[in-house]
Design a protein around this motif. Sequence first.
Motif: not given
Length: 353
Positions: A85-91, A94-106, A120-127
């Motif tokens: 149920g925890n949430l993380v986010e990503g982005v 889109k570029y001409k040469y390909g797609y760049t994805q930004c990912i979360s680690t915690q 803001l809410g501190g560390l909840v857990r590692n991924l």
Amino acid sequence: MKKILQDLSFAETEEKVLSLGEKKFRAKQLFEGLMQGRRISDITSLSGAFKARLSEEYEDEPVRIKETFYSSDGTEKYLFSLSDGNLVEGVLMKYKYGYTQCISTQVGCRMGCKFCASTLGGLVRNLSAGEILSQILVVNALHRGEAKGGRAVTNVVLMGSGEPLDNYAETVKFLKNVTAEGGICISARNISLSTCGLVPKMYALANEGIPINLTVSLHATNDADRQRVMPVAKAYSIAEILKACAYYFEKTGRRYYFEYTLIEGENCDEAHARALVSLLKGRPCHVNLIRLNEVKERSLKATGDKEAYRFLGFLEKGGLSATLRRQIGSDVGGACGQLRAGYIEKNSYKESL
Ligand code: SAH
């Protein structure tokens, strides 16, 4: 929470499959299915009984896209939910040469940087390594049709929520799996890891032999200023960071990067530019200037466009290689941690822990 199959390398998957009494070639079918972003239950080449056996032990869908936000410039932002149920986010950019994805680690972060919403809410857990990888697998699956060979995501940046080097073992495992032949196989050269500067871990990473791009969040030109916005600066000095970067270059042959977020009245007048030039001149590095994404819980303010370009001009005149990051996707939820924080607030969402 069940275990996560996407944590396993191909060799580990094969071992597991054999231990369950299945034939070796089933491992390839399973692994390929997972790398295509499929749920265990959706891998049609495997028998129902085998899938049911796997699903007893492993999460069917360790990372799920809970919401997608579409920016007018084509950028997509995702709110991912994990199996607890925890949430993380990503982005996805889109570029001409390909797609760049930004990912979360915690989930969350414990570094406490003053401008950042993730902490803001501190560390909840590692991924786990598989949760980090699955963010890419599900997004790639969504866009598979847009690329030759089915790999739409060509570049990855570890710049979502969390401090990757504070989750060192799982991050390195992820890096090994994401670059491995037979998997999604993203080239190490197309992966950037951003750290707030955990010096001992920077040395460790240099010794792993995975030639990814190392980026350090600098944001100041001397230790006293840096300590005001980044508590981690009390543990490691800029001099120690620069030494670790030099070591990284020596070991990998890769130039390194610095991120420098422009904060009004804090770090972006001409004297700061000069100090940055004298700190970095002659080093095999590149500076990425970022406009601050204002976080409503914090009082720090962004610089105007004119000041940002002026600062860039000073760096270039001083002989540094530098760029001002294009602001992308800003109409859909800002920087690191803002989507998750906003969602939790808006929906009184309780993360089930
Ligand atoms: N923990 C890692 C990676 C996560 S953040 C790190 O510290 O590098 C990725 C980059 O975005 C970092 O340079 C971070 O300092 C910056 N950042 C975080 N919040 C921001 C904000 N509100 N506006 C602009 N940049 C921000």
